[in-house]
Design an enzyme around this catalytic site. Sequence first.
Site, PDB file in Angstrom:
ATOM      1  N   HIS A   1      -3.981  -5.270  -0.361  1.00 23.49           N
ATOM      2  CA  HIS A   1      -2.669  -4.927   0.191  1.00 23.49           C
ATOM      3  C   HIS A   1      -1.579  -5.122  -0.844  1.00 23.49           C
ATOM      4  O   HIS A   1      -1.787  -5.731  -1.894  1.00 23.49           O
ATOM      5  CB  HIS A   1      -2.355  -5.819   1.408  1.00 23.49           C
ATOM      6  CG  HIS A   1      -3.147  -5.490   2.627  1.00 23.49           C
ATOM      7  ND1 HIS A   1      -2.674  -4.688   3.643  1.00 23.49           N
ATOM      8  CD2 HIS A   1      -4.402  -5.861   2.993  1.00 23.49           C
ATOM      9  CE1 HIS A   1      -3.607  -4.573   4.588  1.00 23.49           C
ATOM     10  NE2 HIS A   1      -4.661  -5.274   4.207  1.00 23.49           N
TER      11      HIS A   1
ATOM     12  N   HIS B   1      -4.236   0.014   5.094  1.00 24.31           N
ATOM     13  CA  HIS B   1      -3.480   1.135   5.662  1.00 24.31           C
ATOM     14  C   HIS B   1      -4.124   2.484   5.292  1.00 24.31           C
ATOM     15  O   HIS B   1      -5.306   2.532   4.934  1.00 24.31           O
ATOM     16  CB  HIS B   1      -2.015   1.042   5.258  1.00 24.31           C
ATOM     17  CG  HIS B   1      -1.448  -0.335   5.493  1.00 24.31           C
ATOM     18  ND1 HIS B   1      -1.168  -0.824   6.742  1.00 24.31           N
ATOM     19  CD2 HIS B   1      -1.180  -1.349   4.615  1.00 24.31           C
ATOM     20  CE1 HIS B   1      -0.739  -2.076   6.642  1.00 24.31           C
ATOM     21  NE2 HIS B   1      -0.736  -2.414   5.364  1.00 24.31           N
TER      22      HIS B   1
ATOM     23  N   GLU C   1       2.279   1.618  -0.059  1.00 25.49           N
ATOM     24  CA  GLU C   1       1.217   0.617  -0.123  1.00 25.49           C
ATOM     25  C   GLU C   1      -0.147   1.275   0.024  1.00 25.49           C
ATOM     26  O   GLU C   1      -1.109   0.899  -0.658  1.00 25.49           O
ATOM     27  CB  GLU C   1       1.429  -0.420   0.974  1.00 25.49           C
ATOM     28  CG  GLU C   1       0.373  -1.505   1.014  1.00 25.49           C
ATOM     29  CD  GLU C   1       0.559  -2.472   2.170  1.00 25.49           C
ATOM     30  OE1 GLU C   1      -0.244  -3.418   2.264  1.00 25.49           O
ATOM     31  OE2 GLU C   1       1.486  -2.274   2.989  1.00 25.49           O
TER      32      GLU C   1
ATOM     33  N   GLU D   1      -2.508  -9.873  -1.206  1.00 27.95           N
ATOM     34  CA  GLU D   1      -1.227  -9.167  -1.308  1.00 27.95           C
ATOM     35  C   GLU D   1      -0.892  -9.181  -2.798  1.00 27.95           C
ATOM     36  O   GLU D   1      -0.449 -10.183  -3.345  1.00 27.95           O
ATOM     37  CB  GLU D   1      -0.152  -9.881  -0.488  1.00 27.95           C
ATOM     38  CG  GLU D   1      -0.449  -9.977   0.998  1.00 27.95           C
ATOM     39  CD  GLU D   1      -0.144  -8.694   1.758  1.00 27.95           C
ATOM     40  OE1 GLU D   1       0.290  -7.710   1.112  1.00 27.95           O
ATOM     41  OE2 GLU D   1      -0.327  -8.679   2.984  1.00 27.95           O
TER      42      GLU D   1
END
Length: 336
Positions: A218, A126, A163, A299
């Site tokens: 992430h 992101h 995030e 993650e």
Amino acid sequence: MTGPTSPAPRRSALLRAATAVAVAVPLCTAGWLGWRALDDSGPAGAAASATPAAAPPAATASGDPGQATPTTPPTSTAPTGTPTGTPTGTPTDSPTGTPTPTATPESPAPGPGDLAGRTVVLDPGHNPGNFSHPTEINRQVDVGNGRKECDTTGTETDAGYTEADYTLDVTRRARALLTARGAKVVLVQDGDRPWGPCVDERARAGADAHADVALSVHGDGGPASGSGFHVIMPAKVVAGKADNSAIIEPSHRLGLLLRDRFHAATGEPYADYIATDGLDTRSDLGGLNLSAVPKVFIECGNMRNSADARRMTDPQWRQQAAQGIADALAAYLTTR
């Protein structure tokens, strides 16, 4: 006076010895009690010894690698509540109950120069600016077996730590660790772009850099009751412009190394709400479908879970996360 100048009667010598012992015993007892009061082996000492060791200086979310990060944990409380609107800051809460990292006998010992000639692409998931560019990031792009949004805003903790801020901080820390070992490290974005890039561009970054390996970092946005980390590996996709056949086997090998090294460095358990034994295989991610070099996603935890959020907002834990990532990539590059 150094001692008596003439022999004293035997009875006097015995009397003096008895007197000295009578004085020394209470003094020694008082001294021992004083030492125990200062010792770390009591309840307070046990609590201190359970505190994770301070991480080495590393980059902050907005600073360059190598800038010192204070090693004294902040005293703010853990975030609670429901997020509303755009994030408003970057908490650095110190975790309570942070898992103690476990040892990894197989982890390669850091060696300056042992990764010389290797190129690593790190992809911070992101972008902090995505919130301000909904039109650009919602544009659909081809991922081979379908179309997906160019990018998304990502998730955040209940306190608003995003995030995008987390992933940028951890990849900068990992870059510093890998660079110290001689690797060339390329970040897909380094806080130097207003939004994005799109997932297809992120996938191309490995080939554009002639990289040996790529990794996307992430934080998950799972159910608040779930916690833990997991690694996402590519499923074979041969469709449209996607053909990742050549990277499946090395990517799965990297995924196993990453799961084991990250767990060892952070003590974080495998996710209990998704994946199996910390591993997931997916065919819907453009960053994996379109990659021409071995690549996986991690993650690092569930940002919507309060315990994971406390860890992920702590800079010392983020340094451990970066260490686990760097260890995995080094192991992959030195054992192929």
